[in-house]
Design a protein around this motif. Structure first.
Motif, PDB file in Angstrom:
ATOM      1  N   THR A 187       0.834  -1.207   0.000  1.00  0.00           N
ATOM      2  CA  THR A 187       0.000   0.000   0.000  1.00  0.00           C
ATOM      3  C   THR A 187       0.869   1.258   0.000  1.00  0.00           C
ATOM      4  N   ALA A 188       1.948   1.232   0.797  1.00  0.00           N
ATOM      5  CA  ALA A 188       2.886   2.363   0.825  1.00  0.00           C
ATOM      6  C   ALA A 188       3.507   2.561  -0.557  1.00  0.00           C
ATOM      7  N   ALA A 189       3.801   1.453  -1.234  1.00  0.00           N
ATOM      8  CA  ALA A 189       4.403   1.550  -2.573  1.00  0.00           C
ATOM      9  C   ALA A 189       3.420   2.187  -3.558  1.00  0.00           C
ATOM     10  N   ILE A 190       2.139   1.852  -3.446  1.00  0.00           N
ATOM     11  CA  ILE A 190       1.139   2.468  -4.331  1.00  0.00           C
ATOM     12  C   ILE A 190       1.030   3.963  -4.020  1.00  0.00           C
ATOM     13  N   ALA A 222      -6.802  -1.887  -1.204  1.00  0.00           N
ATOM     14  CA  ALA A 222      -5.489  -1.230  -1.099  1.00  0.00           C
ATOM     15  C   ALA A 222      -5.011  -0.675  -2.437  1.00  0.00           C
ATOM     16  N   SER A 223      -5.554  -1.193  -3.562  1.00  0.00           N
ATOM     17  CA  SER A 223      -5.197  -0.614  -4.861  1.00  0.00           C
ATOM     18  C   SER A 223      -5.733   0.810  -4.971  1.00  0.00           C
ATOM     19  N   LEU A 236       0.483   2.557 -13.308  1.00  0.00           N
ATOM     20  CA  LEU A 236       1.016   2.056 -12.049  1.00  0.00           C
ATOM     21  C   LEU A 236       0.570   0.596 -11.957  1.00  0.00           C
ATOM     22  N   GLU A 237       1.550  -0.292 -12.014  1.00  0.00           N
ATOM     23  CA  GLU A 237       1.272  -1.726 -12.134  1.00  0.00           C
ATOM     24  C   GLU A 237       1.207  -2.356 -10.743  1.00  0.00           C
ATOM     25  N   ASP A 238       0.003  -2.676 -10.299  1.00  0.00           N
ATOM     26  CA  ASP A 238      -0.182  -3.307  -8.990  1.00  0.00           C
ATOM     27  C   ASP A 238       0.088  -4.803  -9.139  1.00  0.00           C
ATOM     28  N   SER A 239       1.336  -5.162  -8.871  1.00  0.00           N
ATOM     29  CA  SER A 239       1.790  -6.540  -9.005  1.00  0.00           C
ATOM     30  C   SER A 239       1.896  -7.206  -7.630  1.00  0.00           C
ATOM     31  N   ALA A 240       1.076  -6.717  -6.691  1.00  0.00           N
ATOM     32  CA  ALA A 240       1.127  -7.221  -5.311  1.00  0.00           C
ATOM     33  C   ALA A 240       0.883  -8.725  -5.241  1.00  0.00           C
ATOM     34  N   ASP A 241       0.051  -9.235  -6.163  1.00  0.00           N
ATOM     35  CA  ASP A 241      -0.278 -10.663  -6.168  1.00  0.00           C
ATOM     36  C   ASP A 241       0.633 -11.460  -7.092  1.00  0.00           C
ATOM     37  N   ALA A 242       1.478 -10.783  -7.860  1.00  0.00           N
ATOM     38  CA  ALA A 242       2.004 -11.419  -9.075  1.00  0.00           C
ATOM     39  C   ALA A 242       3.521 -11.537  -9.148  1.00  0.00           C
ATOM     40  N   LEU A 243       4.224 -11.521  -8.010  1.00  0.00           N
ATOM     41  CA  LEU A 243       5.659 -11.790  -8.089  1.00  0.00           C
ATOM     42  C   LEU A 243       5.837 -13.242  -8.554  1.00  0.00           C
TER      43      LEU A 243
END
Ligand SMILES: *Cc1c(COP(=O)(O)O)cnc(C)c1O
Length: 378
Positions: free
Chosen positions: A60-63, A87-88, A160-167
């Motif tokens: 969330t801080a990164a977003i 959080a997105s 802004l690529e929310d890759s929180a689920d996708a490492l």
């Protein structure tokens, strides 16, 4: 009662404690230190691109910092996928900006490129060109990277690529997290790897990464005293958490393998249950880490059986499952903001369910899940 089968629980590899012990032994108990730098290097080399990674204390801080770096200010509009975790979208509101929510397409359940373009055109016509687009790789499934970035590029709006689920996920062989002007990763407790809590910002220049780290450490100017010309944040990752992260990076690919095996298990299980569709990669361009395996139940084929009934049935035998994300445009807190698209996200929410997907589930767990699901549909 049999022990609980979780949707997605932390799974340690073994070396995490070694790195944490090192932090104690050298007294690097702070939001900086060798583990933080080491963890950032590990992620950079894993992503196999010319990227610069800043480790933070949450996704969330990164977003939030990502939106600041893209110049989002109060009164601006920011486009955001509706079908996602809150959080997105929350950081848009932290900045006093306005979210504009977009429906999903049916293949990857992510941002629909057609609704996206319609929204951009309409917002421009209304005199407020969106400042950024937040696109999400939901449950680890890459969004339609080609189409989404084509639209974004055409209108010159950064993603802004929310890759929180996708490492660990990839599109056309390139790792998720590297496609956007800024990428976001999360290491929360339930994610594919965890630092107990943490996140990272992925940038394409050293200047931008340095700026993110500067903002995350209270925006302190170069001076012997405490001097500030900008508003800062306390968002840096601690050296203890980064130690856990270094151990987890050693087992990331293994975890991806286990999660993909869970998805293959579900594929086999549901092959004989026509009312259920497993959430799968649309074609060979997509490589999902299958952070969460999810299904939809077709109400017309299910003889009145619903996803919610399945969830309750699994709960009775101590198996956790969870409804899909309730779309943001249906959330009371976001209901007053603009929305573009149809009812794809809404229908997914109505008929979908996330199933146990952890990398630490064993054959006994799989047998229990299989038995409970077959019993429900028989
Ligand atoms: C987990 C998650 C986040 C937030 O990450 P945190 O590290 O929990 O702050 C953002 N977006 C999505 C899609 C997530 O699943």
């Amino acid at each position: 009662m049999q022990n609980k089968i979780w949707l997605s629980s932390p799974h340690m590899g073994g070396n995490e404690q070694k790195f944490v012990k090192e932090a104690f032994d050298t007294n690097w108990i702070a939001p900086l230190g060798p583990n933080v730098e080491g963890f950032e290097r590990d992620i950079q080399s894993y992503l196999q691109q010319d990227v610069y990674v800043g480790a933070l204390n949450s996704g969330t801080a990164a977003i939030h910092l990502g939106l600041i770096l893209l110049g989002v200010k109060a009164g601006d509009e920011v486009i955001c996928q509706s079908m996602t975790f809150s959080a997105s979208a929350n950081p848009i509101r932290y900045l006093g900006a306005t979210p504009v929510f977009i429906d999903s397409e049916k293949e990857t359940w992510n941002l629909c490129p057609i609704a996206l373009e319609e929204a951009i055109k309409d917002r421009i016509a209304k005199g407020n060109k969106p400042k950024a687009i937040i696109a999400v790789h939901l449950y680890g499934m890459p969004y339609q990277v080609g189409s989404i970035h084509a639209v974004a590029d055409q209108y010159e709006i950064p993603v802004l690529e929310d890759s929180a689920d996708a490492l660990g996920s990839a599109y056309k062989g390139n790792k998720c997290g590297t496609f956007g002007a800024i990428g976001v990763l999360s290491f929360n407790g339930n994610k594919i790897i965890t630092t107990s809590g943490g996140g990272a910002l992925v940038a394409h220049s050293k200047e931008r990464k340095d700026k993110a780290v500067f903002l995350s450490t209270q925006a302190r100017d170069a001076a012997p005293h405490y001097q500030h010309s900008e508003i800062g944040y306390n968002y840096r990752m601690s050296n203890i958490c980064a130690g856990i992260g270094r151990g987890q990076m050693e087992v990331l690919d293994q975890h991806v393998g286990y999660r993909r095996a869970m998805n293959a298990f579900y594929k086999q299980l549901f092959a004989t249950i026509p009312a259920v569709t497993l959430f799968e990669e649309p074609n060979g361009d997509y490589h999902s880490n299958h952070w969460l395996s999810a299904i939809t139940i077709d109400p017309e084929k299910a003889n009145g059986k619903t996803a919610e009934q399945l969830r309750l049935h699994l709960e009775k035998t101590n198996i956790e499952s969870r409804p899909l994300w309730k779309p943001m445009h249906l959330q009371p807190v976001f209901a007053s903001f603009p929305y573009y698209g149809g009812t794809t996200a809404e229908k997914l929410f109505e008929n979908g369910l996330c199933l146990p997907s952890g990398s630490n589930l064993n054959q006994d767990d799989r047998n229990r899940i299989k038995e409970a699901i077959q019993q429900f549909f028989s």
